[in-house]
Design a protein around this motif. Sequence first.
Motif, PDB file in Angstrom:
ATOM      1  N   THR A   1       0.829  -1.205   0.000  1.00 23.96           N
ATOM      2  CA  THR A   1       0.000   0.000   0.000  1.00 23.96           C
ATOM      3  C   THR A   1       0.859   1.248   0.000  1.00 23.96           C
ATOM      4  O   THR A   1       0.602   2.199  -0.759  1.00 23.96           O
ATOM      5  CB  THR A   1      -0.928   0.004   1.231  1.00 23.96           C
ATOM      6  N   ALA A   2       1.875   1.260   0.840  1.00 20.23           N
ATOM      7  CA  ALA A   2       2.782   2.408   0.896  1.00 20.23           C
ATOM      8  C   ALA A   2       3.527   2.582  -0.416  1.00 20.23           C
ATOM      9  O   ALA A   2       3.751   3.704  -0.884  1.00 20.23           O
ATOM     10  CB  ALA A   2       3.766   2.244   2.056  1.00 20.23           C
ATOM     11  N   ALA A   3       3.922   1.467  -1.029  1.00 22.67           N
ATOM     12  CA  ALA A   3       4.656   1.536  -2.291  1.00 22.67           C
ATOM     13  C   ALA A   3       3.814   2.195  -3.382  1.00 22.67           C
ATOM     14  O   ALA A   3       4.323   2.998  -4.173  1.00 22.67           O
ATOM     15  CB  ALA A   3       5.069   0.132  -2.729  1.00 22.67           C
ATOM     16  N   LEU A   4       2.520   1.865  -3.416  1.00 25.28           N
ATOM     17  CA  LEU A   4       1.664   2.442  -4.454  1.00 25.28           C
ATOM     18  C   LEU A   4       1.322   3.899  -4.159  1.00 25.28           C
ATOM     19  O   LEU A   4       1.461   4.766  -5.036  1.00 25.28           O
ATOM     20  CB  LEU A   4       0.372   1.627  -4.581  1.00 25.28           C
TER      21      LEU A   4
ATOM     22  N   PRO B   1     -10.333   9.315   4.491  1.00 24.46           N
ATOM     23  CA  PRO B   1      -9.071   8.594   4.753  1.00 24.46           C
ATOM     24  C   PRO B   1      -9.294   7.224   5.389  1.00 24.46           C
ATOM     25  O   PRO B   1      -8.570   6.268   5.070  1.00 24.46           O
ATOM     26  CB  PRO B   1      -8.319   9.541   5.703  1.00 24.46           C
ATOM     27  N   TYR B   2     -10.271   7.126   6.276  1.00 24.19           N
ATOM     28  CA  TYR B   2     -10.553   5.852   6.936  1.00 24.19           C
ATOM     29  C   TYR B   2     -11.048   4.820   5.927  1.00 24.19           C
ATOM     30  O   TYR B   2     -10.581   3.672   5.906  1.00 24.19           O
ATOM     31  CB  TYR B   2     -11.592   6.068   8.030  1.00 24.19           C
ATOM     32  N   ILE B   3     -11.974   5.225   5.068  1.00 20.46           N
ATOM     33  CA  ILE B   3     -12.541   4.299   4.083  1.00 20.46           C
ATOM     34  C   ILE B   3     -11.496   3.939   3.027  1.00 20.46           C
ATOM     35  O   ILE B   3     -11.419   2.790   2.579  1.00 20.46           O
ATOM     36  CB  ILE B   3     -13.801   4.906   3.437  1.00 20.46           C
ATOM     37  N   MET B   4     -10.672   4.899   2.639  1.00 19.95           N
ATOM     38  CA  MET B   4      -9.599   4.629   1.689  1.00 19.95           C
ATOM     39  C   MET B   4      -8.615   3.611   2.264  1.00 19.95           C
ATOM     40  O   MET B   4      -8.159   2.698   1.552  1.00 19.95           O
ATOM     41  CB  MET B   4      -8.865   5.937   1.366  1.00 19.95           C
ATOM     42  N   THR B   5      -8.312   3.741   3.547  1.00 19.84           N
ATOM     43  CA  THR B   5      -7.402   2.794   4.198  1.00 19.84           C
ATOM     44  C   THR B   5      -7.995   1.393   4.210  1.00 19.84           C
ATOM     45  O   THR B   5      -7.308   0.405   3.914  1.00 19.84           O
ATOM     46  CB  THR B   5      -7.107   3.248   5.636  1.00 19.84           C
ATOM     47  N   LEU B   6      -9.276   1.289   4.550  1.00 16.73           N
ATOM     48  CA  LEU B   6      -9.948  -0.010   4.547  1.00 16.73           C
ATOM     49  C   LEU B   6      -9.936  -0.635   3.164  1.00 16.73           C
ATOM     50  O   LEU B   6      -9.639  -1.824   3.004  1.00 16.73           O
ATOM     51  CB  LEU B   6     -11.398   0.146   5.020  1.00 16.73           C
ATOM     52  N   PHE B   7     -10.253   0.159   2.161  1.00 15.33           N
ATOM     53  CA  PHE B   7     -10.308  -0.354   0.788  1.00 15.33           C
ATOM     54  C   PHE B   7      -8.949  -0.866   0.345  1.00 15.33           C
ATOM     55  O   PHE B   7      -8.838  -1.973  -0.207  1.00 15.33           O
ATOM     56  CB  PHE B   7     -10.797   0.740  -0.160  1.00 15.33           C
ATOM     57  N   MET B   8      -7.895  -0.086   0.579  1.00 16.89           N
ATOM     58  CA  MET B   8      -6.562  -0.481   0.139  1.00 16.89           C
ATOM     59  C   MET B   8      -6.087  -1.726   0.884  1.00 16.89           C
ATOM     60  O   MET B   8      -5.452  -2.607   0.299  1.00 16.89           O
ATOM     61  CB  MET B   8      -5.570   0.670   0.338  1.00 16.89           C
ATOM     62  N   PHE B   9      -6.401  -1.816   2.168  1.00 15.02           N
ATOM     63  CA  PHE B   9      -5.994  -2.985   2.938  1.00 15.02           C
ATOM     64  C   PHE B   9      -6.647  -4.247   2.393  1.00 15.02           C
ATOM     65  O   PHE B   9      -5.977  -5.253   2.138  1.00 15.02           O
ATOM     66  CB  PHE B   9      -6.358  -2.810   4.412  1.00 15.02           C
TER      67      PHE B   9
ATOM     68  N   ALA C   1     -11.444 -10.558  -6.067  1.00 14.24           N
ATOM     69  CA  ALA C   1     -10.589  -9.836  -5.122  1.00 14.24           C
ATOM     70  C   ALA C   1     -10.891  -8.341  -5.145  1.00 14.24           C
ATOM     71  O   ALA C   1     -10.981  -7.691  -4.089  1.00 14.24           O
ATOM     72  CB  ALA C   1      -9.118 -10.087  -5.458  1.00 14.24           C
ATOM     73  N   PHE C   2     -11.046  -7.797  -6.343  1.00 16.58           N
ATOM     74  CA  PHE C   2     -11.375  -6.368  -6.451  1.00 16.58           C
ATOM     75  C   PHE C   2     -12.808  -6.107  -6.005  1.00 16.58           C
ATOM     76  O   PHE C   2     -13.074  -5.153  -5.255  1.00 16.58           O
ATOM     77  CB  PHE C   2     -11.179  -5.898  -7.885  1.00 16.58           C
ATOM     78  N   ILE C   3     -13.742  -6.929  -6.464  1.00 15.96           N
ATOM     79  CA  ILE C   3     -15.156  -6.712  -6.149  1.00 15.96           C
ATOM     80  C   ILE C   3     -15.399  -6.762  -4.646  1.00 15.96           C
ATOM     81  O   ILE C   3     -16.144  -5.938  -4.096  1.00 15.96           O
ATOM     82  CB  ILE C   3     -16.041  -7.751  -6.878  1.00 15.96           C
ATOM     83  N   GLN C   4     -14.770  -7.714  -3.953  1.00 15.89           N
ATOM     84  CA  GLN C   4     -14.979  -7.833  -2.511  1.00 15.89           C
ATOM     85  C   GLN C   4     -14.434  -6.627  -1.763  1.00 15.89           C
ATOM     86  O   GLN C   4     -15.025  -6.166  -0.777  1.00 15.89           O
ATOM     87  CB  GLN C   4     -14.354  -9.123  -1.992  1.00 15.89           C
ATOM     88  N   ALA C   5     -13.301  -6.088  -2.206  1.00 14.14           N
ATOM     89  CA  ALA C   5     -12.771  -4.866  -1.589  1.00 14.14           C
ATOM     90  C   ALA C   5     -13.721  -3.696  -1.853  1.00 14.14           C
ATOM     91  O   ALA C   5     -13.984  -2.870  -0.962  1.00 14.14           O
ATOM     92  CB  ALA C   5     -11.379  -4.556  -2.143  1.00 14.14           C
TER      93      ALA C   5
END
Length: 250
Positions: free
Chosen positions: A49-52, A95-103, A227-231
């Motif tokens: 996540t940090a790399a991207l 930011p919270y939702i973005m973090t959840l999505f990326m994780f 994988a994408f759809i579930q995120a």
Amino acid sequence: MATEAGDGGLHFDSVLSQFEVKRLFGTGPVEWYTPTNVTLWLFLIIVATAALLIWGTRGRSMVPNRSQSMAELTYGMVHKMVEDISGKDGLKYFPYIMTLFMFVLFANFLGLLPKAFTVTSHIAVTGVLAFSVFFTVTAIGFIKHGAHFLDLFWVRSAPLAIRPVLAVIEVISYFVRPVSHSIRLAGNMIAGHAVIKVFAAFAGIAAVAPVSILAVVGMYAFEALVAFIQAYVFAILTCVYLKDALHPSH
């Protein structure tokens, strides 16, 4: 892997062995402080996540490279999702939702690598994510609206006689949210990886190996989509729950 046995049958490794939590070093029981394969892959999710989002966008060029384009597209997609579903006042929690999505996204995709461990296949992980969303949005609802947050359970548009019945249903539905939120994600990850391993188990049998390999390739492509759809679904449901906390009245 499956191999042909002397009696003409098949011997299978456990399909669920890929979901076992194992020590990274040494032997013995796994304690709460023991470094495990889960620990390793949770760390790799953070690194990816940090790399991207950090290293990939460090240049901030007007003509973005591939990594910057991916980061910007992801950022824009989640930002628009939050605004469209939760409203402009929901952008405070972007930011919270973005973090959840990326994780969840990287956890799902990294789990498709050979020998990888899919952390989102464990209800302990998805449960923590789902309950964190549940407690967060509930706290937001009471902080912003106080007792009026309970209007979420009182359907004023319904006839007065059936409002109490609907209120009970709404309360039950509300408290089931973290259960369905977590099981949906973990269940899809377990099912997809288990099916891939079942198909892969037949690759050692010459008669069905070509069909097995094609099935595995097809399932990998399907699982990449899942994988994408579930995120995406996890993030959307979080936005829906946030909307209820911000605007509780029916």
